[in-house]
Design an enzyme around this catalytic site. Structure first.
Site, PDB file in Angstrom:
ATOM      1  N   ASP A 249       0.854  -1.184   0.000  1.00 24.82           N
ATOM      2  CA  ASP A 249       0.000   0.000   0.000  1.00 24.82           C
ATOM      3  C   ASP A 249       0.889   1.233   0.000  1.00 24.82           C
ATOM      4  OD1 ASP A 249      -2.574  -1.141  -0.047  1.00 24.82           O
ATOM      5  OD2 ASP A 249      -2.420  -1.654   2.064  1.00 24.82           O
TER       6      ASP A 249
ATOM      7  N   ASP B 190      -7.000  -4.812  -4.716  1.00 24.09           N
ATOM      8  CA  ASP B 190      -7.429  -4.372  -3.382  1.00 24.09           C
ATOM      9  C   ASP B 190      -8.240  -3.085  -3.387  1.00 24.09           C
ATOM     10  OD1 ASP B 190      -7.536  -4.590  -0.575  1.00 24.09           O
ATOM     11  OD2 ASP B 190      -5.817  -3.267  -0.326  1.00 24.09           O
TER      12      ASP B 190
END
Length: 1107
Positions: A294, A404
């Site tokens: 991320d 995601d």
């Protein structure tokens, strides 16, 4: 019947005549439960396998001498900077912190003589936090996760000389998932967390014992996870018990361990090398290593840069050790960071890419959100991503990789196709908490009928631990077996980085071994890339495989709160997108105007525009823009946007100046209104506070460009607006089209004088503020659950006053107390109508917000009936149900929109416009705009403070049409007042004013000219990343906004256009249109040159004009 003879039956000589003793049936669960004794850390630890894994240890200052430098102020210095400072002595057992600080350790290591000849030596470091090992020369070589994971580094053979060797460990005082207190990783990070260095030692590893550990693990999984009535499960349990008996009989010696491995081999086959995958039996599962990092989330951007280096250096090492590993990673931004800050690791990655073992994938700048960014932003994600990958690695990506993100826009298949990608991978819809998405492999179809092959790995994760169960679920959870049985298994540590580990690869080798011995476990293969998997899938489609289709958005039935959380961040995104559009448009015109030449001091600001775009694209990462990151990330994004706006305002000023305009008009300037929208506008506009100027003027443009601001007494008539208090606390706002009644601070009547129609149902209240209790099941910043709707509380305004009363515009201020700490002040305004321009009620709210787990919305009940509402999305419209007939309908109780949402019947409708909001809902005839949330995790202060939001009510005749589309664009793009030191009459025919109106689409009001820019590789624009093109060009992006195939005339006025090409989003030529260049008369009767273009319903079409 005669002829019988005595037959003598042979008697077995080996089968015993008498029983040796009683043998009982194994009690299955007892022998199953026994297995855990062999490899757990409980009371039988010393008698089990685990102590045999380590043959020797060396620790303490004789062998591992430590010293440390702790940089001040949570800084993250470079290797060169850090190692230039003085280090002080330290030791195992000391604590280091606080949270987010960095500590550099100098390690002086000497291998003891009795360990020099050991087969395998590792340096083990664990402080329960992340770290990176650097060589003495300054090359990063190995990432550390901490907490027992990825804590070992294989020592180089050169260290086995009995001498002291030096290397460094860069400690980051955060775990893989940041610094949350306790075990709940999404809680706001603890600022004063300290980490104890508890392990720093050399270990000699018994590789045969380690291999037996994995043998036993996977065979044990087979005994537990194969069907209980299968011989394979029973056989696996017998093998495991036999291994334990053999180990015990041999007292755990190395010889016994070798015998145990031979027993395991009977069940597994030979699994000690990558050749286990060389069999010619069909493998239906393709294992792909992946490292999801991320770009920000529970850690700031700066930490991500280090996570990339830690993770990818490990993968380069792992590829060398395990030749079967094929590793893929997305996000061009992360590659660029690696190139900038860790050049030696980038060189390693580049080498692996060339060898085909490290695969750049995804094609986008970051793994971005797809609900909230504007259409042009989605295209730029791919334009910047694909150009980066092509310039650094000589290849573009074919597969869009987005596992995601919180839902997938309906136009993504089209944008993928025009960006060079034909396939798409995600898995997030497996998180749906209402309905189970029905497909694994399918054709996903966009609004314009473009399609991509979509695959959702049936293991339902992008961070598989490569366990037996992950392989098994790759078939048992496969929902498309009627069409295709193949699947991807995406494995590796993720979210916080890491990627595959050697443990994952050892487990998968054994899973493959089991598959080759039994048909119960599907066969997995490593050694192919993700693209290889999709290539085979596409080939089967070409050969007649009919995959099912899914039309429209992949709506995610979770994380609906992300349309609203972190309102300031979303506002910045919208404003930045608009600013970039205007700069590119004006800078393009400034560099193609009549008197422009190579000698002009003004240049197309490509570097600054690239920097701005890359920063905006970065902040569209799927945990940043949606609002699901920690507070530090929004401190970062605020700084990033501030830089974007500062640079952007200067670029805008420079471009205007080159075009002969001043963005800060002076008292003696002629005032002009700049319209960057590709259609005519007639508006009453508030004038700057300059002496002798009235408060308002009239701006009328026949298209894009400049128009001199006229006094309101001009021939372009404007009817007056009025306001009065008709009864106590009841106010009437009126212009020639609308009459609005506001009673006790809410709209109780909205009457269309042109259509003779009342919009507000009797007894209902529009612009009614509603406060909801907002406590989702777990994910605070992410989720809003359907049950929140039952907590509806109407807020009552406390004060209503007239704030403006002129013939040009009237306004009413309404003050509402939300709580002791929070309030909202809304100004309702109605301007005088101008000609036939649609009139809207504008609402401008200032909000002071200090709530806890509350959700503020504003609702508009309207007298409209339709089972579907329309919502603007990127380059088109999504229609969603207004009812709850099915659970699929009900799941969409909160949805995403862009600049407008609309509820219409055939004859009439109402649009709600906004300038910075994305959350919306239409339930029945109630339209509801989401304003603010107040989650407390992972940012304890999310959305606290002052906010401003503008929205508007636009009534209209007929269904949703170009009036809504254009008014929403105008609402978000106010006319800009600029000064000019000469009159339009003094400017030559193709000087600035004519130039500003040259580029437009004529004859098709549903077609929107959305962006105007210079060609990426024009010789006067290019920054040299890719080959330059001779000459100058202009790229125009046009799309159909309403869903109808259309033919429009793409006009360039008097520009000297030499060639016309239809191009894709990457600006590759698709079709030459030069032969169709012609002249037509525009709306004003003037002849203009251009070309007829045909655009499919909801198509995004790009054109390149060669000058």
């Amino acid at each position: 019947m005669g002829g019988e003879s005595n037959r003598i039956m042979p008697i077995s000589k080996s089968y015993p005549t008498t029983a040796a003793g009683p043998v009982g049936k194994q009690i299955h669960h007892i022998y199953a439960d026994r297995l855990r004794q062999f490899t757990d850390g409980g009371q039988y630890y010393e008698q089990g396998l685990l102590p045999k894994l380590t043959e020797a240890r060396a620790h303490g200052s004789d062998w591992v001498k430590l010293s440390v430098y702790s940089p001040p102020n949570l800084s993250r210095p470079t290797f060169k900077d850090a190692t230039s400072h003085k280090f002080k002595s330290t030791h195992v057992g000391e604590f280091f912190g606080p949270s987010w600080s960095t500590h550099w350790f100098k390690v002086q290591l000497t291998i003891p003589k009795d360990m020099l000849e050991k087969e395998h030596l590792e340096f083990v470091w664990d402080a329960n936090n992340e770290g990176l090992i650097w060589t003495e020369k300054g090359d990063p070589v190995h990432g550390l996760t901490g907490g027992g994971e990825r804590t070992e580094w294989i020592l180089p053979k050169t260290f086995r000389d009995g001498k002291e060797h030096v290397f460094y460990v860069e400690m980051a005082c955060n775990g893989m998932f940041g610094n949350a207190p306790g075990g709940d990783s999404i809680q706001p990070p603890k600022p004063d967390k300290y980490f104890q260095l508890h392990t720093a030692e050399v270990r000699a590893v018994n590789l045969e014992a380690r291999a037996l550990y994995f043998d036993f693990w996977e065979i044990g999984d087979a005994s537990r996870e194969f069907p209980g009535d299968s011989w394979e499960a029973h056989s696996a349990q017998q093998v495991c018990n036999k291994i334990m008996d053999t180990f015990i009989a041999g007292d755990g010696s190395n010889k016994a361990i070798g015998e145990c491995r031979k027993i395991a081999k009977e069940y597994l086959g030979d699994v000690d090398t990558h050749k286990v995958y060389d069999g010619d039996q069909e493998a239906i599962i393709t294992g792909i290593g992946y490292c999801h990092i991320d770009t920000c989330w529970l850690w700031p951007f700066a930490e991500t840069k280090r996570k990339v280096a830690r993770s990818w250096s490990n993968q380069c090492d792992l590829i060398d050790r395990y030749p079967e590993l094929r590793f893929c990673c997305s996000q061009a931004q992360q590659y660029k960071w690696l190139e900038q800050y860790y050049p030696s690791t980038f060189d390693r990655v580049k080498k692996k890419v060339k060898e085909g073992t490290f695969q750049p994938i995804g094609g986008s700048w970051v793994e971005h959100d797809t609900n909230l960014p504007g259409g042009e932003s989605l295209i730029r994600q791919f334009l910047y991503g694909q150009r980066y990958f092509e310039s650094r690695f000589g290849q573009r990506c074919k597969t869009f990789w987005l596992p995601d993100t919180f839902g997938y826009s309906t136009q993504l298949p089209q944008i993928c196709r025009i960006s060079g990608m034909t396939r798409f991978l995600t898995q997030k819809l497996s998180w749906n908490n209402i309905n189970n998405f029905p497909h694994t492999t399918f054709n996903w179809v966009a609004l314009d009928n473009s399609q991509v092959v979509c695959h959702m790995p049936p293991a339902e994760t992008y961070t598989a631990e490569a366990n037996f169960g992950d392989v098994k679920r790759s078939i048992t959870q496969h929902k498309s077996l009627d069409q295709d049985k193949t699947s991807l298994l995406v494995f590796g540590k993720g979210d916080g980085g890491g990627g595959p580990t050697w443990q994952h690869l050892e487990k998968l080798r054994r899973c493959r071994g089991i598959s080759d011995k039994t048909s119960l476990l599907p066969r997995v293969k490593l050694g192919d890339s993700a693209d290889d998997f999709f290539d085979r899938l596409e080939k089967r489609v070409e050969n007649g495989l009919d995959l099912v289709t899914w039309y429209g958005e992949l709506y995610f039935e979770l994380h609906r709160g992300t349309y609203t959380t972190q309102a300031n961040n979303k506002r910045n995104n919208r404003k930045a997108e608009i600013l970039l559009r205007d700069i590119e448009y004006l800078a393009t015109l400034a560099t193609i105007k009549k008197d422009y030449s190579e000698k002009s001091s003004y240049k197309y600001p490509k570097k600054d525009l690239d920097d701005m775009w890359e920063n905006v694209l970065l902040c569209q990462f799927h945990d940043c823009l949606p609002g699901s990151s920690i507070e530090m990330c929004y401190d970062d994004s605020d700084e990033i946007y501030a830089k974007v706006f500062k640079t952007g305002e200067q670029l805008l000023s420079d471009a205007l100046s080159e075009l002969g305009f001043d963005d800060e008009p002076k008292a003696d300037s002629s005032l002009y209104a700049l319209n960057t929208m590709p259609w005519s506008r007639s508006e009453i506009i508030r004038l700057p506070s300059i002496a002798s100027l009235p408060s308002y003027g009239l701006a009328h443009t026949s298209g894009p460009g400049m128009t001199q601001i006229r006094p309101l007494a001009s021939p372009f008539s404007a009817a007056v607006a009025s306001i009065k208090e008709v009864r106590p606390n009841v106010f009437e706002l009126r212009n020639s089209q609308l009459k609005v009644e506001v009673s006790n601070g809410v709209i109780t009547s909205l009457y269309d004088l042109w259509a003779y129609r009342e919009l507000i149902p009797k007894g209902k209240k529009a612009n009614q503020l509603i406060l909801y209790d907002d406590k989702p099941l777990y994910w605070q910043a992410w989720d809003v659950e359907v049950y929140h709707l039952a907590s509806r509380t109407e807020l009552s305004p406390s004060k209503t006053t007239i704030s403006e009363d002129s013939v040009h515009r009237v306004s009413l201020d309404i003050e509402t107390k939300i709580s002791d700490k929070s309030w909202i002040k809304t100004t309702i305004s109605l301007s005088a109508t101008v000609g036939n321009t649609p009139s809207s009620i504008e609402l401008d709210s200032e909000i002071e917000w200090h709530e806890t787990m509350k959700f503020l919305k504003v609702e508009f009940p309207v007298d409209i009936v339709n089972t579907e509402a329309s919502y603007e999305t990127q380059f088109g419209i999504v229609r969603r149900p207004t009812h709850y007939n099915t659970t699929w309908d009900m799941a969409k109780f909160e949805v995403c929109c862009h600049k407008w949402a609309d509820l219409s019947e055939h004859t009439y409708g109402v649009s709600i416009l906004n300038d910075s909001k994305y959350g919306f809902a239409v339930a029945g005839n109630v339209m509801r705009l989401s304003l603010l949330r107040a989650p407390k995790a992972p940012d304890a202060h999310a959305d606290m403070g002052r906010h401003r939001v503008r929205y508007a009510i636009l009534p209209h005749k007929g269904g949703v049409g170009e009036d809504t589309v254009r008014t929403a664009f105008n609402f978000n793009n106010p006319l800009k007042i600029v000064g000019h030191d000469s009159s339009t009459a003094e400017v030559e025919r193709y000087g600035t004013p004519s130039l500003l109106s040259a580029l437009r689409v004529i004859g098709a009001p549903n077609l929107v000219l959305d962006s105007v820019k210079r060609g990426e590789d024009d010789e006067d624009v290019s920054r040299g990343e890719l080959p330059k093109n001779k000459g100058r060009s202009v790229v125009l992006r046009v799309y159909d906004a309403l869903g109808g195939k259309s033919k429009g005339f793409l006009s360039w006025g008097g520009l000297g256009v030499k060639s016309v090409w239809k191009v894709n989003a990457l600006e590759d030529g698709v079709e030459e249109l030069s032969a169709g260049v012609t002249e037509v008369e525009d709306e004003g009767g003037e002849k203009v040159r251009g070309v007829w273009v045909e655009v499919r319903a909801f198509e995004v079409a790009s054109f390149r004009l060669g000058l």
